[in-house]
Design a protein around this motif. Structure first.
Motif, PDB file in Angstrom:
ATOM      1  N   CYS A  65      -4.355   2.665   5.442  1.00  0.00           N
ATOM      2  CA  CYS A  65      -3.107   2.827   4.695  1.00  0.00           C
ATOM      3  C   CYS A  65      -2.585   4.230   4.965  1.00  0.00           C
ATOM      4  O   CYS A  65      -3.343   5.113   5.363  1.00  0.00           O
ATOM      5  N   ARG A  67      -1.311   5.950   2.524  1.00  0.00           N
ATOM      6  CA  ARG A  67      -1.387   6.585   1.200  1.00  0.00           C
ATOM      7  C   ARG A  67      -2.449   5.846   0.403  1.00  0.00           C
ATOM      8  O   ARG A  67      -2.959   4.824   0.864  1.00  0.00           O
ATOM      9  N   CYS A  69      -2.475   4.082  -3.286  1.00  0.00           N
ATOM     10  CA  CYS A  69      -1.706   3.775  -4.492  1.00  0.00           C
ATOM     11  C   CYS A  69      -2.604   3.936  -5.721  1.00  0.00           C
ATOM     12  O   CYS A  69      -3.807   3.650  -5.665  1.00  0.00           O
ATOM     13  N   PHE A  71      -3.166   2.387  -8.476  1.00  0.00           N
ATOM     14  CA  PHE A  71      -3.856   1.282  -9.141  1.00  0.00           C
ATOM     15  C   PHE A  71      -4.875   0.611  -8.228  1.00  0.00           C
ATOM     16  O   PHE A  71      -5.614  -0.260  -8.641  1.00  0.00           O
ATOM     17  N   CYS A  72      -4.910   1.025  -6.925  1.00  0.00           N
ATOM     18  CA  CYS A  72      -5.613   0.238  -5.908  1.00  0.00           C
ATOM     19  C   CYS A  72      -7.099   0.582  -5.859  1.00  0.00           C
ATOM     20  O   CYS A  72      -7.469   1.752  -5.760  1.00  0.00           O
ATOM     21  N   THR A  76      -9.960   0.659   1.380  1.00  0.00           N
ATOM     22  CA  THR A  76      -8.972   1.292   2.253  1.00  0.00           C
ATOM     23  C   THR A  76      -9.338   2.749   2.500  1.00  0.00           C
ATOM     24  O   THR A  76      -9.984   3.389   1.665  1.00  0.00           O
ATOM     25  N   GLY A 116      -5.803  -2.714   2.752  1.00  0.00           N
ATOM     26  CA  GLY A 116      -5.142  -1.943   3.769  1.00  0.00           C
ATOM     27  C   GLY A 116      -3.702  -2.421   4.049  1.00  0.00           C
ATOM     28  O   GLY A 116      -3.154  -3.289   3.399  1.00  0.00           O
ATOM     29  N   THR A 117      -3.161  -1.781   5.044  1.00  0.00           N
ATOM     30  CA  THR A 117      -1.817  -2.122   5.501  1.00  0.00           C
ATOM     31  C   THR A 117      -1.887  -2.458   6.986  1.00  0.00           C
ATOM     32  O   THR A 117      -1.607  -1.613   7.841  1.00  0.00           O
ATOM     33  N   ARG A 191       4.157   5.067  -4.808  1.00  0.00           N
ATOM     34  CA  ARG A 191       4.926   4.625  -3.649  1.00  0.00           C
ATOM     35  C   ARG A 191       6.312   5.237  -3.658  1.00  0.00           C
ATOM     36  O   ARG A 191       7.316   4.547  -3.451  1.00  0.00           O
TER      37      ARG A 191
HETATM   38  S1  SF4 Z   1      -3.918  -1.571   0.164  1.00  0.00           S
HETATM   39 FE1  SF4 Z   1      -1.812  -1.701  -0.616  1.00  0.00          FE
HETATM   40  S2  SF4 Z   1      -2.027  -1.138  -2.787  1.00  0.00           S
HETATM   41 FE2  SF4 Z   1      -3.919  -0.427  -1.754  1.00  0.00          FE
HETATM   42  S3  SF4 Z   1      -3.508   1.694  -1.155  1.00  0.00           S
HETATM   43 FE3  SF4 Z   1      -2.919   0.413   0.600  1.00  0.00          FE
HETATM   44  S4  SF4 Z   1      -0.704   0.037   0.316  1.00  0.00           S
HETATM   45 FE4  SF4 Z   1      -1.508   0.764  -1.659  1.00  0.00          FE
END
Ligand code: SF4
Length: 479
Positions: A65, A67, A69, A71-72, A76, A116-117, A191
């Motif tokens: 990712c 960043r 987030c 709440f996550c 990641t 992840g992204t 975000r």
């Molecule tokens: S997986 Fe999604 S919610 Fe978690 S840190 Fe990465 S972008 Fe944010």
């Protein structure tokens, strides 16, 4: 002694808000597996014996990712380094090839690239992954109903050509975490770079490019969220008409950044159920149908096929660091549940050397398999299907819970089939919690209590114990 009927009614009255139950046993219960006991090919060979028509979900985890987030608590790490992406994709493709026989022994139903992204990867990485899959399973594009990738709004809005390349490669679904359409809440989610304009552009881009299914999420319960701001997000998103919308209750755990900020507690927020009611009404009024407790889809389109099939007992092969595999004998990972850059590097090395093994997990008994289906699949579950896993031996434990659910209007009983009612969709996670075994509850609590104990700011800010996120106890009364 309180009857189960009354306990369930009390939990509903109190507005108990459990975390969304999307796996059972949860990964918090995974512990190191005895060395050498579970060879991955043997696990899948044992699993195969449990199915008349073997099918498979394939999940590929990309942990990167740009960043973290607030709440996550997913697996990641922060990285946008293309050299790392190259090495990781090579490792993932090696791991796919190493699982060729396991995949070939089943009909492949879904492919989900999550994280992840994964949308941070370049088109060449996806091409490499899809080509590798085609090499070992040539007809995957015909058998697979869903090719899904997780993305952020900016990864679509700012890189439309790359996103189009993905659609041209066969992408059917993008899962985009929007979380809110209110600027303050978007910032609260961590975000800040993805304002309402970016979100709108991402949705328009996905529609214009002809993506078959755009899936979006909203979260109920951010600090500062009010009924009015929630209504704004719901109304605006409904107007934008994505094919799938999910709404989640925010439950903060001690491994998420939010546990440190002082803005959250381990408290249930009964008022969130009013927000659920509002969203459900708006989405149904806009022509959506409810697919699960958290999800709405356009009729005949959208939805989340991999999740529906996994809940329904179709095994899932998870590849990549941090991925979980779900079989009918063992749920496992090839690493730990705690993300780290060092572990990602170690994964790349071990995958290339064909050294990955099941090292963490939870061994499933027949009883736990039955519980898994009761926890996850009460939307539409034929109990007779569970007899082969020993439902009848434990019926005296499960039937009173189902009777209590029926008495409280949460389920319909259609012979031995159960289906959630609209009220059951709403309180599904409370009912799911009631099917947790003592073993799973104990391991889950131990995991979060240890994280809580090690998190000074959570101890200061969040409340005395994390018990409100780790299950409920049942009195042994009669329903
Ligand atoms: S997986 Fe999604 S919610 Fe978690 S840190 Fe990465 S972008 Fe944010």
């Amino acid at each position: 002694m309180t009857s189960l009927n009354q306990q369930l009614a009390d939990y509903i009255d109190q507005g108990v808000v459990p975390p969304y139950q999307y796996s059972y046993p949860p990964r918090s219960t995974y512990r190191p597996l005895p060395e050498g006991k579970w060879a991955i090919p043997d696990v899948w060979a044992m699993d195969l014996a449990n199915y008349q028509v073997p099918e498979l979900n394939l999940y590929l985890h990309v942990p990167f990712c740009d960043r973290k987030c607030g709440f996550c608590n997913l697996y990641t790490i922060i990285s946008t380094d293309e050299d790392v992406f190259d090495a990781y994709t090579d490792a993932l493709c090696t791991q796919i090839r190493d699982h060729a026989e396991i995949i070939q022994a089943r009909r492949l139903r879904t492919l989900y690239i999550g994280g992840g992204t994964p949308a941070l990867l370049k088109p060449r990485h996806f091409e490499q992954i899809f080509t590798t899959l085609g090499d070992i399973y040539p007809n995957w594009r015909s058998t697979v109903e869903e090719v899904a990738v997780e993305a952020t709004p900016s990864s679509i809005a700012d890189e439309p050509e790359e996103f189009k390349a993905l659609i041209d490669m066969g992408l059917t679904r993008a899962n985009v975490g929007i979380q809110s359409l209110v600027p303050g809440e978007i910032r609260e989610a961590g975000r800040g770079g993805e304002d309402e304009d970016v979100i709108r552009r991402a949705i328009h881009t996905a529609h214009e490019l002809g993506l078959p299914d755009l899936s979006t999420d909203l979260i109920m319960g951010f600090a500062g969220q009010t009924p009015e701001t929630w209504r704004h997000s719901v109304n605006e998103l409904a107007k934008l008409q994505p094919t799938t919308i999910s709404t989640y209750f925010l439950t903060v755990r001690p491994d998420a950044w939010f546990s440190r900020t002082g803005a959250y507690q381990y408290m249930w927020q009964p008022e969130l159920y009013d927000r659920y009611d509002y969203a459900r009404k708006v989405f149904l009024d806009h022509g959506y149908v409810q697919e699960g407790s958290v999800r709405y889809k356009r009729p005949g389109r959208g939805g989340y096929v991999q999740k529906v099939l996994t809940f329904h007992g179709v095994p899932l092969l998870g590849l990549g660091v941090g991925a979980r595999s779900y079989t009918s004998v063992l749920d496992y990972m090839t690493g730990s549940v705690k993300p780290s850059t060092a572990e990602v590097a170690d994964y790349i090395k071990r995958a290339k050397n064909h050294e990955l093994a099941a090292v963490t997990g939870f061994e499933l008994t027949g009883e736990e398999l039955v519980r898994k289906r009761l926890v996850l699949d009460a939307f539409d579950l034929d109990l007779a299907e569970l007899d082969r896993f020993g439902y009848q031996q434990h019926a005296a434990e499960f039937e009173p819970i189902l009777d209590a659910a029926e008495a409280n209007g949460l389920i319909h009983r259609l012979g031995r089939r159960i289906q959630l009612s609209p009220k059951g969709f709403k309180y599904r996670d409370i009912l799911s919690w009631m099917f947790y075994s003592e073993t799973v509850k104990t391991l889950d609590r131990e995991y979060y209590e240890n994280l809580h104990a090690a998190n000074k700011r959570a101890r200061k800010n969040m409340g005395a114990t994390p018990v409100r996120i780790t299950g409920i106890d049942l009195d042994e009364g009669t329903a």
